[in-house]
Write a protein that holds these residues in place. Structure first.
Motif, PDB file in Angstrom:
ATOM      1  N   VAL A 172       2.383   2.261  -2.380  1.00  0.00           N
ATOM      2  CA  VAL A 172       2.383   2.815  -3.474  1.00  0.00           C
ATOM      3  C   VAL A 172       1.765   4.046  -3.818  1.00  0.00           C
ATOM      4  CG1 VAL A 172       1.613   2.427  -5.899  1.00  0.00           C
ATOM      5  CG2 VAL A 172       2.888   0.511  -4.616  1.00  0.00           C
ATOM      6  N   MET A 173       0.703   3.895  -2.748  1.00  0.00           N
ATOM      7  CA  MET A 173      -0.332   5.003  -2.947  1.00  0.00           C
ATOM      8  C   MET A 173       0.306   6.380  -2.060  1.00  0.00           C
ATOM      9  SD  MET A 173      -3.031   3.906  -4.472  1.00  0.00           S
ATOM     10  CE  MET A 173      -3.969   5.326  -4.308  1.00  0.00           C
ATOM     11  N   SER A 204       0.888  -1.336  -0.036  1.00  0.00           N
ATOM     12  CA  SER A 204       0.067   0.014  -0.057  1.00  0.00           C
ATOM     13  C   SER A 204       0.924   1.169  -0.109  1.00  0.00           C
ATOM     14  CB  SER A 204      -0.926  -0.181   1.103  1.00  0.00           C
ATOM     15  OG  SER A 204      -0.215  -0.198   2.206  1.00  0.00           O
ATOM     16  N   VAL A 232      -1.450   3.708 -10.481  1.00  0.00           N
ATOM     17  CA  VAL A 232      -2.965   3.778 -10.361  1.00  0.00           C
ATOM     18  C   VAL A 232      -3.613   4.793 -11.323  1.00  0.00           C
ATOM     19  CG1 VAL A 232      -4.703   4.323  -8.677  1.00  0.00           C
ATOM     20  CG2 VAL A 232      -2.696   3.252  -8.076  1.00  0.00           C
ATOM     21  N   GLU A 233      -2.831   5.992 -11.418  1.00  0.00           N
ATOM     22  CA  GLU A 233      -3.785   7.083 -12.337  1.00  0.00           C
ATOM     23  C   GLU A 233      -3.587   6.989 -13.600  1.00  0.00           C
ATOM     24  OE1 GLU A 233      -2.032  10.817 -10.746  1.00  0.00           O
ATOM     25  OE2 GLU A 233      -2.578  10.165  -8.641  1.00  0.00           O
ATOM     26  N   ARG A 292       2.591   5.947  -7.602  1.00  0.00           N
ATOM     27  CA  ARG A 292       1.024   6.226  -7.743  1.00  0.00           C
ATOM     28  C   ARG A 292       0.626   6.593  -9.256  1.00  0.00           C
ATOM     29  NH1 ARG A 292       0.055   9.969  -4.192  1.00  0.00           N
ATOM     30  NH2 ARG A 292      -0.113  11.488  -5.799  1.00  0.00           N
TER      31      ARG A 292
END
Ligand code: HEM
Length: 146
Positions: free
Chosen positions: A81-82, A79, A92-93, A88
């Motif tokens: 990574v966020m 987590s 994710v984005e 991130r």
């Protein structure tokens, strides 16, 4: 292998941007001059769609197997990574925004396949390809590109 896929992904970025700009300018001109939606307009939209779908495939290979900023980031950092912007942004984005963008571009192309009115087809191109392009541009990792 990683470098080859990175190179293809970077090169295709420029192809997508050039095609996207041409398609948008032609749609805006077609709409304002009330001109016909030609076979060239249809083909340009098709090439724009194909270049984006190819990016999706190359991007997924990078994400799933090769890049330290894709799935590997989650297995190695969990987590965290966020909390790290550099990870991130891609893990994710970049992937989520680009999937939405490519979905919009696909919807625009298929709407235009069914539509018959030229003004409607120019408008579809302007709205769906335009929104897709704005979304793509909003999540490009510029630091990695240059
Ligand atoms: C949803 C599909 C996509 C996925 C899964 C994806 C995945 C990735 C990944 C994992 C990276 C990092 C590569 C590295 O380790 O350096 C990356 C970078 C990049 N992506 Fe995507 N991408 C997608 C779509 C796109 C699209 C549509 C564009 C633009 C048209 C794009 C443009 C870029 C650029 C310019 C970079 C930086 C250059 C590089 O590092 O290769 N990507 N992408």
């Amino acid at each position: 292998m990683y470098e080859i896929f990175q190179l293809i992904h970077k090169t295709l970025f420029f192809v997508v941007m050039i095609l996207g700009l041409v398609v948008l300018v032609k749609a805006a001109m077609g709409l304002s001059s009330k001109s016909e939606f030609t076979e060239t307009d249809r083909k340009l939209g098709l090439f724009f769609l194909i270049s984006n779908h190819t990016q999706l495939l190359i991007g997924l290979v990078l994400y799933l197997f090769l890049s330290p900023f894709g799935l590997k980031a989650f297995t190695e950092l969990g987590s965290e990574v966020m909390k790290i912007a550099e990870y991130r942004k891609i893990a994710v984005e970049h992937i989520f925004t680009n999937i939405i963008a490519i979905a919009l571009i696909t919807v625009g192309y298929s709407k235009n396949k069914r539509a018959t009115d030229s003004a409607v087809r120019h408008k579809n191109a302007l709205i769906f390809f335009g929104l897709g392009l704005v979304l793509l541009l909003s999540r490009i990792p510029w630091d990695k590109l240059f």
